[in-house]
Design an enzyme around this catalytic site. Structure first.
Site, PDB file in Angstrom:
ATOM      1  N   GLY A  58      31.502  48.383  50.707  1.00 16.85           N
ATOM      2  CA  GLY A  58      32.969  48.340  50.678  1.00 16.85           C
ATOM      3  C   GLY A  58      33.545  47.374  51.687  1.00 16.85           C
ATOM      4  N   LYS A 113      41.124  44.024  39.262  1.00 15.67           N
ATOM      5  CA  LYS A 113      41.429  43.159  38.136  1.00 15.67           C
ATOM      6  C   LYS A 113      42.887  43.343  37.712  1.00 15.67           C
ATOM      7  CE  LYS A 113      36.679  43.564  36.570  1.00 15.67           C
ATOM      8  NZ  LYS A 113      35.756  44.307  35.679  1.00 15.67           N
ATOM      9  N   ARG A 163      29.253  52.093  31.542  1.00 16.19           N
ATOM     10  CA  ARG A 163      30.314  52.883  30.921  1.00 16.19           C
ATOM     11  C   ARG A 163      31.223  51.933  30.149  1.00 16.19           C
ATOM     12  NH1 ARG A 163      34.213  50.671  34.083  1.00 16.19           N
ATOM     13  NH2 ARG A 163      33.651  50.358  36.253  1.00 16.19           N
ATOM     14  N   VAL A 187      37.899  49.510  31.466  1.00 11.89           N
ATOM     15  CA  VAL A 187      39.342  49.424  31.221  1.00 11.89           C
ATOM     16  C   VAL A 187      39.651  48.294  30.238  1.00 11.89           C
ATOM     17  CG1 VAL A 187      41.566  48.879  32.310  1.00 11.89           C
ATOM     18  CG2 VAL A 187      39.933  50.354  33.500  1.00 11.89           C
TER      19      VAL A 187
END
Lengths: 451, 187, 451, 187
Positions: A167, A239, A295, A298
């Site tokens: 991070g 994004k 997965r 979006v």
């Protein structure tokens, strides 16, 4: 697991819950939505065949609560769970629990999620599959001599990353060989103190990059790619705008990326929808594997619009044991699609999220315009979750048409009562850099600085 | 034993083991901030379905942290914060002013499901129900069980009174917060 | 006329006005909407760059009022007029007035409108272009001997139509040769009395037909076809559901229809968008030209969805003198699209129109769903115009997917406060006949009789 | 001459002819339910643009049917029904209760444009305006002209009073129903 699904529990909320409900309805699958108390009045709850409250508003006690979700699936007897994105979608333990309980997890196996979720492991797998990764050390480095050897291969500037960091913590850019020894010893000391582990990785520091990802779908045997999405328009790694095709790839690069993505999937026996993320180095015009998202994402509608392929329906069919019937030749990319993520955030106040009640919502429409959203007039955005309230997706015969259509749709969009990022998107779309297609991941930050 | 807190599967294995044995009556485990306390009511007579281990109604309650929240705290996420210190029994007790399917009298209290799962009226199939309409209950009286992934959660009355209405039936799947019973408070 | 348009007056209302406004915006053309007092609060008025009231609610005094429309165009200085469909769109005199006033009429020349608007003349042109027409008499018939000669060619049953008749008046089906003389003399007497003209036409009476039409677009030099639309799902000659491609055509028939349509356009020097309507005889599996619509049609989105081509934008570009840049090879039909016309009518009361106020409108959305509509929550449908309040268009990879998507979208659609045909559409779509694709123009009537 | 009523182009040609001539002052034509009445105010001095016939402000009014409606009745449509017998002057007179951009006093009347077109304050360019603020008007006073495709429509006051406000400027394009003037009714 090989029987077509009769019912699917949707362990998510917002627009993606609605997206999955719609796909279920088109496949005559009973949609069973689980929801938190904060979402009781939401559109997905109204539209699902069945909606089950599983907990209080806090995501940890509802949407992230693995036992509540699985308990609901067992008690209400559904065949499968679609996790959407976020929440439990890349939680290998949750997927493993589903496997143990005999519930179909709509995604890859827990083992694949676990392996690809480990960045070091994923990078190793990529190398095994012959997929290029950012040049750097293969394993952890503990000695200056090793660092020097790697640095001579990688070149400067390079990046030292604490193995236990993450991070953005425990990272340092080294500009010149002269400072390598000093930087190395400092970052190792810091890592020792911060994480109890002094080991570090070294990799090339790329300064002029785009973010390009490949959408794949696999039934475990056949793996198809649906072309790339270019997600270079980001702000602080979030994004903002995604598009397909990328405005900078040529046919050879496009083919190379796609084949790399498919090779990686085959290496791990990937099943269901996934995305392989790459950085694209504008200077060298080459690409490196970064990570895989195991997965649906979006921005999946961008690929749907250019390919005509309904990714969520394929996810449901594959999870029900129905193999893919199409071949790679059947996947034809047509035109250009752009997605703008509409967030309830104030760009003038550092993109601070602003929940509230939407007094008027007018959905833009017409040819080539799709808005995936759960908001309605009168809807109150709860403060507990993500600030994304919808995705506006525009298709055009080419990039120019997609851009003007998006601007037209943004003009038509009305979301009164809350501040959204829609006007900011319009400014981006109208900028000379965006329309030229020639920019990198620093574009939005630079655009904002200029004001 | 690992130094890390157990994950849901490890806890599940322990519960499974308790279910399979005949001689464990109570079990308490604590790893860091995860606490598991199992108190079995009675032995379960037999396995229900051949070839599959039956879900024995071992009553599970987390004395200091809600077990469901603890189970939700799967790696790699941090342990779920306990929003408020959970009471001994996780049942939500709602006073008469709260909305319900039926009108509640001023001295009536609605018992809601503390979690999503399966409602059991009795400690095991075939045995008498915990309570029936008209029964007098104390705050500690177990009214029913809500099963969450084979973990049997006792739902206690939390108020003194009499059972006025039972709104669900045995073996019914219940939502979080679903009204289960109405207790008429002791005058 | 050769300069790209800077401003366009939209001489229409409702969804098609909105459709044209959207296309103008995407082309940076100023949209100037004229409206009647009844439409002052409508969505197109809100979204147009400029809106000008031109008259009271009655269409004859506003939308059909040629001088008011042209006066507005002259006074407010617009380059061109888009007439939409209905109203002044096929009025050759109006187009001629535009030509005289130096305003670009967005459509073909007034001469072409006039010629194709005359059914007899259009049929003659079709024959000249080698396009098959329904077998029958070439000119009017006044003698039994002529009728007998034509009848022996045409066969039975045949249709006698009064030359001066129209709209179903002055028509008779003749089943057998034995009754021809009597039927002829009766219908001629009737025509003499009713229209003052005893002359009649004879043509083959087709009993098992589909309605199939070809969309064309031409810049006056290049004429492209965008495949066919099948509009067989009709009720009393009113189209209910349109789809593309037709479920009954093979490649050869499809090619034949398209080439016939293009030949007809070239014969008359057609310019702009148009539709060539054919009947398709299910028994003989052959097609006959019926008429040409020299305007954009209600169902044009069906062709847009399968071709990816924005027809309204092309109309505007061609009218501005910009030639087509694509070739026929660039027109690729992908997947299947269906349109349902949503009318504010009550199917249980003989489709009686029911104007009123829409208390709640929920627009369906998601992948492959487009709704072209001007309605909003709170909108009052005025009683002065057509009862169509929107068009729901669904695209799918194949016909089956388009059908399930349409059913899903119809389920999602909410129009409270007025009775609409949406539930009726759902019943049609779910019927075995519709899903089989094997039906004719009598299908809806038979479906309703069965109840 | 054809037996059918004239179409818009034929009417237009007649109007054009009147415009081009110098010696026609009034013209009246009636074909069935179409009536055309032209009354020219004065001669127009010169052509404006070279190579194009100028739009001379020949004032046109339909005495018994509104000329705009008649023009709208183009073949093949049936003649547009005259919704209500048109007054001699087609101006819409709206009493004070009607909404307007500005507040109207109780004794004020709003004069609205009877059709979409171009507003002319004077009978020809350069000549004095028909009326100015403060002028006294009778019901027959011509307030202005609205040009519709070269047809000059006189707008008459229809009330007695004084010109209180003028809301548009010369040569302005006006919508149907657009407020043009406010007349203060005679007490």
């Amino acid at each position: 697991m090989a029987a077509p699904l009769k019912s699917v529990l949707i362990a998510n909320r917002g627009e993606i819950a609605l997206r999955i409900i719609r796909a279920c309805k088109e496949l005559s699958i009973r949609s069973v939505l689980v929801y938190s108390e904060a979402d009781a009045d939401s559109l997905p709850v109204k539209l699902a065949d069945q909606a089950i409250c599983i907990g209080p508003p806090q995501a940890a006690l509802s949407y992230r609560n693995a036992s509540a979700v699985i308990s609901a699936a067992l008690a209400f007897k559904v065949d499968a769970i679609h996790p959407g994105y976020g929440f439990l979608s890349e939680n290998a333990d949750f997927a493993a629990l589903c496997e143990e309980e005999g519930i179909v997890f709509i995604g890859p196996s827990s083992e694949v999620i676990r392996n690809m979720g480990d960045k070091i492991e994923a990078k190793k797998i990529a190398r095994r599959a012959g997929v290029p990764t950012v040049p750097g050390s293969v394993g952890a480095i503990a000695e200056y001599s090793e660092a020097l050897a790697v640095a001579s291969e990688v070149g400067y500037p390079l990046l030292i990353k604490a193995a236990a960091g993450g991070g953005g913590r425990g990272m340092r850019v080294v500009q010149r060989a002269e400072t390598l020894e000093k930087d190395l010893s400092e970052i190792m000391s810091e890592a020792e103190v911060a994480f109890g582990d002094p080991s570090v990785y070294i990799e090339r520091y790329l300064t002029d990059i785009r973010h390009i990802e490949i959408q794949v779908i696999s039934d475990g045997t056949t793996t198809l790619h649906l072309g790339e999405r270019d997600c270079t328009t980001q702000r602080r790694n979030q994004k903002l705008i995604e598009e397909s095709p990328s405005p900078v790839l040529d046919a050879e690069l496009r083919r190379g990326l796609a084949l790399a993505a498919v090779a990686l999937c085959q290496e791990v026996g990937y099943r269901n929808a996934g995305t392989i993320e790459f950085v694209f180095d504008n200077i060298e015009r080459t690409y490196y594997f970064i990570e895989m998202n195991t997965r649906i994402q979006v921005e999946h509608p961008v690929s749907e619009e250019v390919s005509g392929i309904d990714l969520i329906k394929l996810q449901l069919q594959i999870a029900g044991g129905i193999p893919l019937t199409m071949t790679q030749d059947d996947v034809v990319i047509r035109g250009h699609a752009i997605e703008c993520r509409i967030n309830a955030e104030d760009p003038d106040r550092g993109f601070a999220p602003g929940p509230g009640t939407i007094s008027t919502f007018r959905q833009p429409g017409g040819f080539g315009v799709r808005m995936d959203t759960h908001i309605e007039t009168g809807y109150t955005i709860p403060p507990f979750y993500d600030s994304m309230i919808g995705k506006l997706i525009c298709w055009g015969q080419n990039r120019d048409e997609a851009i003007v259509r998006m601007i037209r749709a943004l003009d038509e969009l009305v979301i009164d009562g809350v501040i959204t990022t829609a006007p900011f998107h319009k400014k981006i779309l109208e900028s000379a850099e965006f329309t030229s297609g020639d920019f990198n991941t620093a574009f939005v930050a630079e655009f904002m600085e200029r004001g | 034993m690992p130094l890390n807190p157990p994950d849901a599967r490890e806890l599940q294995r322990i519960v499974d083991w308790v279910n399979l044995t005949d001689d464990v009556r109570e079990l308490s485990i604590k790893f860091g901030d995860v606490e598991l306390f199992i108190s079995r009511d009675r032995q379960r007579p037999a396995v229900q379905a051949p070839g599959q281990a039956a879900a024995a109604p071992a009553a599970v309650a987390a004395p200091s942290a809600p077990s469901t929240a603890a189970l939700a705290a799967l790696p790699p996420q941090a342990a779920a914060p306990a929003v408020s210190p959970a009471p001994v029994t996780p049942a939500s007790v709602v006073p008469a002013v709260a909305a319900s399917a039926d009108e509640l009298a001023a001295d009536e209290v609605l018992i809601k499901a503390p979690m999503v799962g399966t409602y059991y009226a009795s400690p095991k199939p075939g045995s008498p129900a915990f309570v029936a309409v008209g029964d007098t209950v104390s705050a500690e009286t177990v009214l029913c069980i809500v099963e969450v992934m084979k973990l049997m959660n006792n739902v206690e009355a939390q108020v003194e009174g009499t059972v006025s209405r039972i709104l669900v039936h045995d073996n019914q799947a219940v939502e979080y917060g679903q009204p289960l019973m109405v207790i008429k408070r002791q005058a």
